[in-house]
Design a protein around this motif. Structure first.
Motif, PDB file in Angstrom:
ATOM      1  N   ASN A   1      24.096 -12.606  -0.287  1.00 52.58           N
ATOM      2  CA  ASN A   1      24.882 -11.863  -1.281  1.00 52.58           C
ATOM      3  C   ASN A   1      26.364 -11.993  -0.972  1.00 52.58           C
ATOM      4  O   ASN A   1      26.767 -12.085   0.201  1.00 52.58           O
ATOM      5  CB  ASN A   1      24.487 -10.380  -1.291  1.00 52.58           C
TER       6      ASN A   1
ATOM      7  N   ARG B   1      24.949 -19.343  -1.721  1.00 54.36           N
ATOM      8  CA  ARG B   1      25.307 -18.634  -2.950  1.00 54.36           C
ATOM      9  C   ARG B   1      26.804 -18.809  -3.157  1.00 54.36           C
ATOM     10  O   ARG B   1      27.594 -18.510  -2.260  1.00 54.36           O
ATOM     11  CB  ARG B   1      24.951 -17.155  -2.904  1.00 54.36           C
TER      12      ARG B   1
ATOM     13  N   THR C   1      30.102 -10.097  -2.052  1.00 54.75           N
ATOM     14  CA  THR C   1      30.847  -9.033  -2.721  1.00 54.75           C
ATOM     15  C   THR C   1      32.315  -9.432  -2.751  1.00 54.75           C
ATOM     16  O   THR C   1      32.908  -9.720  -1.707  1.00 54.75           O
ATOM     17  CB  THR C   1      30.688  -7.697  -1.977  1.00 54.75           C
TER      18      THR C   1
END
Length: 709
Positions: free
Chosen positions: A397, A463, A399
């Motif tokens: 992930n 990612r 952010t």
């Protein structure tokens, strides 16, 4: 069983068709495991498909014995024919402890004293040639052929045309048909694929459905142990049995088995390490049963097998795999050979296989432990080894904070950004952005730009997060502001309320919209930090609305004025006569034909009075000629369009019918005629009339109604 003398076919001859039909179909031969105590049965099939042809059971053909005084006569009959001028090798003489002829129904385990025939022999085959032989069988439960050597192919076809085949591998071929075979000839073809002639040792075996002679043999031991279990159903039978061991060079050793009904065994020592053909000939109830297979002999040793581990996939830089892992365990043992290969994933209880390799798929996120061990045929075990496999198939992930997708910035504006990469399974291997987290975004060049952050976990899964932003060129243009106001009424005055809406635009964006106006209480000023704004006026007044817009670059539009006339109140009627709030007398009552002058006026505090009209005009006499209740209506309208209606209700009393005259000549206020000195002639009748009306409860009052719109 009958055997037809073999014949050698030239390359490309009829036997080629036999090879073409099923050369690549491996035989599957299994000897019912529940019939076999101890080691794996000799009759276990080689890997591959099984071809079965069934026919009604037929009684077995009588055994064919060798002519008296000719030891090894049937062995000679199994020798291959020469091809062309090739010499035929003389059959080897039968060993001293050879078995009795097949015509002798041996019922004891003692070693026979006469030689016997065998279905094992050598086939001499020229390069590219094919050797063909036939074996007659009936009521066969299985047929099987084994041969030693390399670079050759074997096919086996029953009477019904069912074919099984195999290619030599690891120095031997093992091919057969199991589960019911068509009665008649079994045709065997051996094709030499080498570029030189070969002598290929072979052995053919079979067993019937009724009487069984299942045999087992050791593997990978210094001493070869052979056992046979003659039975009919569940009945253990007495038999005589002989084991024939055929070397790769064609030489043979024969050993009789000893024991009692249902079980016979023998041990053969002194064999050199290597692979051999084994034929076990069991004479039971006067019928021969042949069990054949290959066996290996190994020198005594204490070295355990080794196991190599390979994975089909590659892990990421952090040692984690991005999905399921296909692992191959391969065991090897240079001595006795691999007997068992054991393995287990995330367990201490291991499964096993008798193959020397095993493929294992490891799935599921997390850390897994693969345990494995190998054991050879002499019981030497490798230590249990462990290999760890880490699997992570989830993406990391990212952010990103500091600006939104598509956000606009002024040139050289300071914009700090921060980003964070996380992975809950394997962890983050790298987290890379176009600039470091906490640095300032590049706003030096006008135009649209993209900022990118790439997160990579320890399994190598990436990612990528991309976010665009726009840097605006310096703005020197004033913003535009548009006013939306309802169309001005024909009167020039807005009725009750009016809402004004502002819309501003600019390439750099709108910082604020400003407007202001004066009221009776002071000046109202507003700054709206948006591209739109609105203001509503709902009080009667003449307004001057001033407004302008400012963009994000500090440019301000010119101030503009908008003039608005708002009338939020209705006009009214000032009523003087007839009074709308009468005193006790005459209490809204007028005598018939009494003269009353109408007196009223209209007024408005904003747009002004446009019209003021009564049902009886101002200054004229109130209609009193008809007795009863009547209304005086007055309507006033202002310039903006407001309308007010006022209604005055009064009562006309009928004149007396006896004596006296009328008062039609009286004009109020004031009185004329009557008694000269006292006025009693007016007071007394009036009092009497008032008392009469009040006593009867019939007093009427003037009603005041005002209608406004």
């Amino acid at each position: 069983m009958q055997f037809t003398p073999v014949r050698r076919l030239a390359a490309g001859a009829t036997a080629s068709a036999l090879l073409a039909t099923a050369l690549l179909v491996p035989a599957a031969l299994a000897a019912a495991a529940d019939d076999l105590p101890g080691d794996a049965p000799i009759l276990a099939a080689a890997s591959g498909d099984t071809t079965v042809a069934s026919s009604p059971d037929q009684p077995g053909e009588p055994a064919h014995e060798a002519p008296a005084g000719q030891p090894g006569a049937e062995t000679a009959a199994l020798a291959a024919e020469p091809a062309g001028d090739a010499p035929v090798a003389e059959p080897a003489p039968a060993p001293a402890d050879a078995a009795v002829p097949r015509s002798v129904a041996a019922t004891t385990a003692s070693a026979p004293s006469a030689p016997r025939a065998t279905l094992a022999d050598e086939a001499y085959i020229a390069a590219g040639d094919t050797w063909v032989g036939t074996f007659a069988v009936d009521d066969a439960n299985y047929v099987r052929l084994v041969a030693l050597g390399s670079r050759f192919e074997v096919t086996m076809t029953d009477e019904a045309g069912n074919t099984s085949g195999a290619t030599a591998a690891n120095g031997y071929v093992d091919v057969g048909v199991y589960g019911g075979v068509a009665d008649g000839d079994i045709t065997v073809a051996i094709h030499n694929t080498a570029s030189t002639p070969q002598e290929i040792p072979y052995a053919f075996g079979w067993d019937t459905r009724d009487i069984r002679a299942v045999a087992t043999a050791s593997t990978g031991s210094p001493v070869l142990s052979v056992s046979v279990y003659p039975t009919r159903g569940t009945t253990q039978l007495t038999a005589s049995a002989v084991a024939r061991i055929i070397h790769a060079d064609g030489t043979e050793q024969v050993k009789s088995l000893t024991g009692s009904a249902g079980f016979y065994t023998a041990s053969i020592a002194g064999l050199a390490p290597g692979r051999y053909l084994l034929e076990v000939d069991t004479l039971v109830l006067g019928v021969h049963r042949y069990a054949v297979r290959t066996v290996t002999v190994a020198a005594a040793e204490t070295t355990p097998p080794t196991v190599t581990v390979t994975a089909a996939q590659q892990p990421g830089a952090g040692g984690w795999y991005a999905g399921a892992v296909d692992v191959t365990l391969t065991a090897s043992d240079a001595g006795a050979g691999v007997h068992f290969l054991s393995w287990g994933v995330d367990t201490s209880t291991l499964d096993y296989t008798t193959a020397d390799s095993k493929s294992v798929r490891i799935t599921g996120e997390g850390t897994h432990q693969l345990r494995y061990q190998a054991e050879d045929w002499q019981g030497n075990k490798s230590a249990i080894a462990t290999r760890q496999y880490n699997i992570d198939h989830s993406m990391p992930n990212v952010t990103l904070n500091g600006f939104a997708e598509g956000q606009e910035f002024a040139q050289d504006e300071l914009v700090a950004i921060e980003y964070l990469c996380e992975d809950a399974v394997s962890g983050i291997q790298s987290c890379v952005g176009d600039i470091g987290s906490g640095d300032f975004l590049d706003t030096s060049t006008p135009g649209t730009h993209t900022f990118r952050v790439t997160a990579t976990d320890k399994a190598g899964i990436e990612r990528i997060v991309e976010r665009s932003y726009t840097v605006l060129a310096p703005d020197t243009t004033d913003p535009e502001i548009v006013v939306d106001v309802p169309a001005e009424p024909a009167s020039g005055w807005y009725l009750d309320t009016v809402t004004v809406r502002f819309t501003a635009s600019d390439e750099s964006g709108i910082r604020r919209i400003h407007y202001e106006y004066d009221t009776n209480q002071g000046t109202v000023r507003r700054d709206i930090e948006a591209g739109t704004a609105e203001v509503t006026f709902d009080r009667s007044q003449y307004y001057t609305l001033s407004y302008w817009a400012e963009d994000n670059a500090g440019n301000r539009s010119e101030s503009q004025d908008l003039h608005l006339y708002v009338d939020a109140t209705a006009p009214w009627v000032n009523m003087i006569s007839p009074a709308d709030e009468p005193s006790i007398l005459p209490n809204g009552h007028y005598a018939q034909n009494e003269r009353v002058v109408i007196d009223f006026s209209c007024d408005d505090d904003a747009s002004g009075v446009a019209s003021c009209e009564g049902s009886t005009p101002d200054g004229e006499l109130l209609p009193t000629g008809t007795p009863g209740t009547h209304e005086l209506r007055i309507v006033v309208t202002d310039v903006a369009g407001h309308r007010t209606e006022r209604i005055v209700t009064y009562t006309v009393d009928a004149a007396p019918t006896q004596g006296g005259g009328s008062n039609g000549g009286v004009v109020r206020p004031g009185a004329q005629g009557g008694l000269a000195s006292t006025g009693a002639q007016d007071v007394v009748p009036a009092i009497a009339l008032a008392m009469l009306l009040l006593g009867a409860g019939a007093a009427l009052v003037i009603r005041r109604r005002v209608r406004t719109r």
